[in-house]
Write a protein that holds these residues in place. Structure first.
Motif, PDB file in Angstrom:
ATOM      1  N   ALA A  52       5.421 -29.445  -7.788  1.00 14.41           N
ATOM      2  CA  ALA A  52       3.939 -29.785  -7.912  1.00 14.41           C
ATOM      3  C   ALA A  52       3.163 -29.712  -6.341  1.00 14.41           C
ATOM      4  O   ALA A  52       2.190 -29.057  -6.547  1.00 14.41           O
ATOM      5  N   TRP A  53       3.713 -30.105  -5.627  1.00 20.02           N
ATOM      6  CA  TRP A  53       2.923 -30.217  -4.208  1.00 20.02           C
ATOM      7  C   TRP A  53       3.208 -28.442  -3.723  1.00 20.02           C
ATOM      8  O   TRP A  53       2.341 -28.055  -3.350  1.00 20.02           O
ATOM      9  N   GLY A  54       4.385 -27.991  -3.823  1.00 21.20           N
ATOM     10  CA  GLY A  54       4.502 -26.412  -3.674  1.00 21.20           C
ATOM     11  C   GLY A  54       3.585 -25.454  -4.401  1.00 21.20           C
ATOM     12  O   GLY A  54       2.998 -24.740  -3.729  1.00 21.20           O
ATOM     13  N   ASN A  55       3.323 -25.908  -5.709  1.00 25.10           N
ATOM     14  CA  ASN A  55       2.165 -25.212  -6.300  1.00 25.10           C
ATOM     15  C   ASN A  55       0.812 -25.355  -5.755  1.00 25.10           C
ATOM     16  O   ASN A  55       0.276 -24.298  -5.820  1.00 25.10           O
ATOM     17  N   TYR A  56       0.462 -26.331  -5.287  1.00 27.95           N
ATOM     18  CA  TYR A  56      -0.855 -26.671  -4.663  1.00 27.95           C
ATOM     19  C   TYR A  56      -0.776 -25.857  -3.199  1.00 27.95           C
ATOM     20  O   TYR A  56      -1.981 -24.980  -3.177  1.00 27.95           O
ATOM     21  N   ILE A  57       0.107 -25.681  -2.656  1.00 30.04           N
ATOM     22  CA  ILE A  57       0.161 -24.967  -1.269  1.00 30.04           C
ATOM     23  C   ILE A  57       0.190 -23.512  -1.547  1.00 30.04           C
ATOM     24  O   ILE A  57      -0.439 -22.807  -0.946  1.00 30.04           O
ATOM     25  N   LEU A  58       0.699 -23.095  -2.591  1.00 27.69           N
ATOM     26  CA  LEU A  58       0.798 -21.555  -3.083  1.00 27.69           C
ATOM     27  C   LEU A  58      -0.550 -21.301  -3.973  1.00 27.69           C
ATOM     28  O   LEU A  58      -0.539 -19.970  -4.516  1.00 27.69           O
ATOM     29  N   SER A  59      -1.409 -22.160  -4.270  1.00 23.52           N
ATOM     30  CA  SER A  59      -2.271 -21.849  -5.400  1.00 23.52           C
ATOM     31  C   SER A  59      -3.739 -21.555  -4.789  1.00 23.52           C
ATOM     32  O   SER A  59      -3.836 -21.731  -3.470  1.00 23.52           O
ATOM     33  N   ARG A  60      -4.546 -21.083  -5.325  1.00 29.81           N
ATOM     34  CA  ARG A  60      -6.054 -21.006  -4.866  1.00 29.81           C
ATOM     35  C   ARG A  60      -6.668 -22.246  -4.544  1.00 29.81           C
ATOM     36  O   ARG A  60      -7.828 -22.348  -3.997  1.00 29.81           O
ATOM     37  N   ARG A  61      -6.100 -23.380  -4.876  1.00 27.28           N
ATOM     38  CA  ARG A  61      -6.730 -24.729  -4.708  1.00 27.28           C
ATOM     39  C   ARG A  61      -6.348 -24.889  -2.980  1.00 27.28           C
ATOM     40  O   ARG A  61      -7.246 -25.761  -2.441  1.00 27.28           O
ATOM     41  N   ASN A  62      -5.610 -24.381  -2.316  1.00 29.87           N
ATOM     42  CA  ASN A  62      -5.178 -24.023  -0.935  1.00 29.87           C
ATOM     43  C   ASN A  62      -6.420 -23.239  -0.466  1.00 29.87           C
ATOM     44  O   ASN A  62      -6.372 -22.000  -0.836  1.00 29.87           O
ATOM     45  N   ASP A  63      -7.193 -23.665   0.404  1.00 27.36           N
ATOM     46  CA  ASP A  63      -8.537 -22.714   0.678  1.00 27.36           C
ATOM     47  C   ASP A  63      -8.066 -21.831   2.091  1.00 27.36           C
ATOM     48  O   ASP A  63      -8.793 -20.977   2.351  1.00 27.36           O
ATOM     49  N   LEU A  64      -6.911 -21.989   2.475  1.00 28.22           N
ATOM     50  CA  LEU A  64      -6.495 -20.822   3.345  1.00 28.22           C
ATOM     51  C   LEU A  64      -6.226 -19.523   2.273  1.00 28.22           C
ATOM     52  O   LEU A  64      -5.453 -19.614   1.468  1.00 28.22           O
ATOM     53  N   PRO A  65      -6.963 -18.593   2.929  1.00 29.33           N
ATOM     54  CA  PRO A  65      -6.925 -17.146   2.229  1.00 29.33           C
ATOM     55  C   PRO A  65      -5.286 -16.812   2.254  1.00 29.33           C
ATOM     56  O   PRO A  65      -4.171 -17.419   3.136  1.00 29.33           O
ATOM     57  N   ALA A  66      -4.882 -16.159   1.217  1.00 27.23           N
ATOM     58  CA  ALA A  66      -3.239 -16.146   1.097  1.00 27.23           C
ATOM     59  C   ALA A  66      -2.515 -15.185   2.260  1.00 27.23           C
ATOM     60  O   ALA A  66      -1.368 -15.744   2.795  1.00 27.23           O
ATOM     61  N   ARG A  67      -3.438 -14.357   2.937  1.00 26.53           N
ATOM     62  CA  ARG A  67      -2.944 -13.792   4.262  1.00 26.53           C
ATOM     63  C   ARG A  67      -2.690 -14.863   5.306  1.00 26.53           C
ATOM     64  O   ARG A  67      -1.701 -14.635   5.968  1.00 26.53           O
ATOM     65  N   GLU A  68      -3.489 -15.660   5.568  1.00 23.66           N
ATOM     66  CA  GLU A  68      -3.589 -16.497   6.644  1.00 23.66           C
ATOM     67  C   GLU A  68      -2.669 -17.635   6.147  1.00 23.66           C
ATOM     68  O   GLU A  68      -1.946 -18.195   7.244  1.00 23.66           O
ATOM     69  N   ARG A  69      -2.424 -18.185   5.126  1.00 22.21           N
ATOM     70  CA  ARG A  69      -1.421 -18.914   4.487  1.00 22.21           C
ATOM     71  C   ARG A  69      -0.005 -18.340   4.972  1.00 22.21           C
ATOM     72  O   ARG A  69       0.849 -19.186   5.442  1.00 22.21           O
ATOM     73  N   GLU A  70       0.168 -17.176   4.597  1.00 22.15           N
ATOM     74  CA  GLU A  70       1.455 -16.473   5.052  1.00 22.15           C
ATOM     75  C   GLU A  70       1.664 -16.600   6.287  1.00 22.15           C
ATOM     76  O   GLU A  70       2.866 -16.677   6.965  1.00 22.15           O
ATOM     77  N   ILE A  71       0.650 -16.378   7.356  1.00 21.23           N
ATOM     78  CA  ILE A  71       0.924 -16.445   8.792  1.00 21.23           C
ATOM     79  C   ILE A  71       1.552 -17.397   9.094  1.00 21.23           C
ATOM     80  O   ILE A  71       2.597 -17.816   9.651  1.00 21.23           O
TER      81      ILE A  71
END
Length: 189
Positions: A52-71
């Motif tokens: 459940a928490w991991g899905n938040y982190i990897l979803s669009r609900r996380n406001d960091l853009p995907a590229r920046e999140r992956e950094i």
């Protein structure tokens, strides 16, 4: 990789009970169940909370853009010497807009000369969270020049989640999935 064999073996398909199968069914429908989830399914209630928490982190609900999140994820995985995490998210990072050269530079961190000020701030914040569980005022100011309060919060959530993931992977000895190759810089840790 810190261990060459699992301490907690991933479940084989024939070992899943009904509750465990419910957890992995969406993954199975998507193609395959990764070793991390085969291992975590041994504790179904923990796996459900984790997902459940991991899905938040990897979803669009996380406001960091995907590229920046992956950094952030890759830097934390590298600092934790998590070969499994690094391997999984190298592929995800490439799909999220990182180049192979950028992924290689993540190993060096913020000191690599190729980073933009925003990327360098993400890397510096990841290092500080890893080493001191705190972002210094100077790094916070650098982040705020590029990211909103919510994005800064999501950076901390992301770093914390992937520190936990790396601890799980390293300690349980989760091995790479079939067809994957370990980065030579993460051998022997």
């Amino acid at each position: 990789m810190r261990l060459t064999s699992p301490r907690i073996a991933p479940l084989a398909d024939s070992e899943f009970d009904a509750e465990q199968e419910e957890i992995v069914a969406p993954m199975r429908a998507g193609g395959r169940v990764l070793n991390i989830f085969r291992t975590m399914a041994r504790t179904p209630k923990a796996a459900k909370g984790f997902l459940a928490w991991g899905n938040y982190i990897l979803s669009r609900r996380n406001d960091l853009p995907a590229r920046e999140r992956e950094i952030v994820i890759l830097r934390i995985g590298y600092l934790c010497r998590s070969g499994y995490e690094w391997t999984q998210h190298t592929e995800i990072g490439l799909k999220s807009g990182l180049t192979a050269a950028e992924i290689a530079a993540i190993k060096t961190g913020a000191a690599a000369p190729s980073w933009s000020p925003a990327d360098a701030a993400l890397l510096q914040a990841s290092d500080e969270l890893h080493h001191d569980q705190f972002i210094t005022p100077a790094t916070w100011t650098a982040l705020k020049a590029h990211f909103s309060d919510k994005q800064c919060m999501d950076l901390v959530y992301t770093a914390g989640q992937y520190t936990q993931v790396s601890m799980i992977l390293n300690t349980f000895g989760v091995q790479l999935d079939e067809g994957q190759t370990l980065d030579p810089d993460l051998k022997g840790f």
